[in-house]
Design an enzyme around this catalytic site. Structure first.
Site, mmCIF file in Angstrom:
data_model
loop_
_atom_site.group_PDB
_atom_site.id
_atom_site.type_symbol
_atom_site.label_atom_id
_atom_site.label_comp_id
_atom_site.label_asym_id
_atom_site.label_seq_id
_atom_site.Cartn_x
_atom_site.Cartn_y
_atom_site.Cartn_z
ATOM 1 N N LYS A 72 8.450 -9.201 -5.105
ATOM 2 C CA LYS A 72 7.910 -9.124 -3.745
ATOM 3 C C LYS A 72 7.551 -10.540 -3.297
ATOM 4 C CE LYS A 72 4.207 -6.653 -1.255
ATOM 5 N NZ LYS A 72 3.115 -5.661 -1.444
ATOM 6 N N SER A 150 3.314 -1.779 1.386
ATOM 7 C CA SER A 150 3.976 -2.971 1.895
ATOM 8 C C SER A 150 5.126 -3.458 1.026
ATOM 9 C CB SER A 150 2.960 -4.105 2.058
ATOM 10 O OG SER A 150 2.393 -4.477 0.805
ATOM 11 N N SER A 174 0.331 0.065 -1.670
ATOM 12 C CA SER A 174 1.570 -0.644 -1.368
ATOM 13 C C SER A 174 2.643 -0.614 -2.445
ATOM 14 C CB SER A 174 1.263 -2.098 -1.013
ATOM 15 O OG SER A 174 0.646 -2.170 0.246
#
Length: 443
Positions: A72, A150, A174
């Site tokens: 990420k 996210s 997330s």
């Protein structure tokens, strides 16, 4: 799709090699719009070639030597810009060194493919990003659907078969949310289990790290590598293992989510698991606390980004993210102190209430919503974001490690998820229980 463990077994037998696996991953990544913000192909090829040589020599660095993974774009990877999904960071200086977690998996021989997309500043549970595009959920064919956030790109990279493992972060859901919406495994660790140095923050009390994978055994292996261990994990019988199905969370959820969860629970019972079906006073009190007093992460996110909000760079923010950050500007300090005090009390209460049991809840109350309406309607976006985060926020506030597992699909083929959670710090026990559950369900 095979998991990382199966891929590494193929390396060991000579049926596959890290260079071939990487090149295939690079091709698939190039054909997946908006999943990656950047690729680190040159570094990845060096790492894959070195791993292939070690396998040929019979001297792998770890069980996952040569396995490709993605990060990420909150994790510092040396030589790459950490954008945090924000336009204002496009020209930030590249990271000089790997984040500790990146370095640990690199030293285990894993191959860093690149940096995945996310909600800007990791501040949404839906995964939309107006700057770098929104990766489409690979499940369902009726219309484009959200990936969840996210950690949107990380979940899609795994679900679409680009890589078997992608690292994410979780502050309010997330990792767990996109895992559930994409039909993969997502493990949110307790906040202090792994080093968060070199990872762009959102809320220092709540931020946690963890992998999105195709299996619990892969999540266990990553946990071992990040903690400097090498272990063999065998699923134990569920007979006598204690679970609490949180009854209150079965209300106000989509029928497919409820039905798939109850069907999974029936399978666990048939395998000998001891399952209490009741309301959890602590979980329900935490839901009410968040509803009445707000979100601790809102205070911390505003404090972190106050200077940004007061600068010209704020004009480059996604207006939805900017409004959400600004909403905490006038919140009273007394509200923050009440949240902190209540959190401590509820964490202690949870340990006593569960008394060694693992909590079962739905991960998300619904399947992945259609993308286009959320892009077009700010009010719908806010409403859907809150609904999506609702069932994972209590676990984050109480720092509960959580493993989201696929529980089935709805009539359109969209995944549903169930969430296993335990009190803070009980990660090892939770992961072992999740392995037993996954082996029994075998989705």
């Amino acid at each position: 799709m095979s998991d990382a463990t199966s891929m590494a077994q193929a390396f060991a037998s000579g049926r596959n090699d890290p260079v071939q696996a990487l090149e295939q991953a690079l091709v698939h990544a190039s054909m997946a719009p908006s999943v990656f913000i950047s690729l680190t192909a040159e570094r990845a090829r060096r790492e894959a070639e070195a791993a292939a040589a070690r396998w040929r020599a019979g001297q792998p660095l770890s069980a996952f030597d040569g396995v490709p993974l993605a990060w990420k774009d909150l994790f510092d990877v040396a030589g790459s810009i950490t954008t945090a999904g924000a336009a204002y960071r496009r020209k930030a200086a590249p990271a000089l060194v790997d984040a500790p977690s990146v370095g640990l998996l690199c030293r285990a021989g894993m191959v860093s493919l690149g940096k995945t997309n996310l909600s800007e500043l990791a501040y949404s549970g839906l995964g939309l990003n107006p700057h770098f595009g929104t990766p489409h959920n690979p499940n369902g064919s009726d219309q484009p659907r959200i990936p969840g956030g996210s950690s949107s790109g990380s979940a899609v990279a795994v679900a679409a078969g680009i890589v078997p493992i992608a690292m994410g972060t979780d502050t309010a859901g997330s990792i767990r949310i996109p895992a559930a919406l994409n039909g993969v495994v997502g493990y949110r660790s307790s906040c202090r289990r792994y080093s968060r140095d070199g990872v762009f923050p959102l809320a220092h009390t709540l931020d946690s790290l963890g992998p999105l994978t195709r299996s619990v055994r892969d999540a266990l292996a990553i946990d071992d590598l990040l903690n400097g261990r090498t272990q063999q994990h065998v699923a134990r019988s569920l007979k006598g293992q204690h679970f609490v199905l949180e009854q209150g969370t079965l209300e106000d959820i989509e029928p497919a989510v409820r039905n798939n969860l109850l069907r999974a629970v029936d399978q666990l019972k048939a395998a000998g698991a001891l399952i209490e079906v009741r309301a959890s006073a602590t979980f329900q009190a935490t839901l009410n606390l968040i509803k009445q007093d707000g979100w601790l992460g809102s205070f911390e996110a505003f404090a972190l980004h106050e200077n940004l909000l007061d600068s010209r760079d704020a004009e480059q923010l996604d207006p939805r993210v900017r409004r959400r950050l600004e909403a905490a500007r006038e919140l009273p300090a007394s509200q923050l102190l009440h949240l902190i005090d209540a959190r401590r009390r509820l964490q202690l209460q949870l340990v006593d209430e569960l008394d060694g049991a693992v909590l079962i809840t739905p991960t998300v109350a619904h399947v992945a919503p259609a993308l286009a309406p959320l892009q077009a309607d700010d009010e719908l976006f806010v409403k859907t974001n809150l609904a999506t985060l609702r069932l994972t926020m209590p676990g984050s506030l109480l720092d509960m490690p959580g493993v989201s597992l696929p529980s089935g699909r709805d009539a359109l083929g969209l995944p549903t998820g169930l969430l296993l959670s335990a009190p803070s710090g009980e990660d090892a026990r939770l992961l072992r229980a999740a392995l037993s559950v996954e082996t029994t369900l075998n989705f």
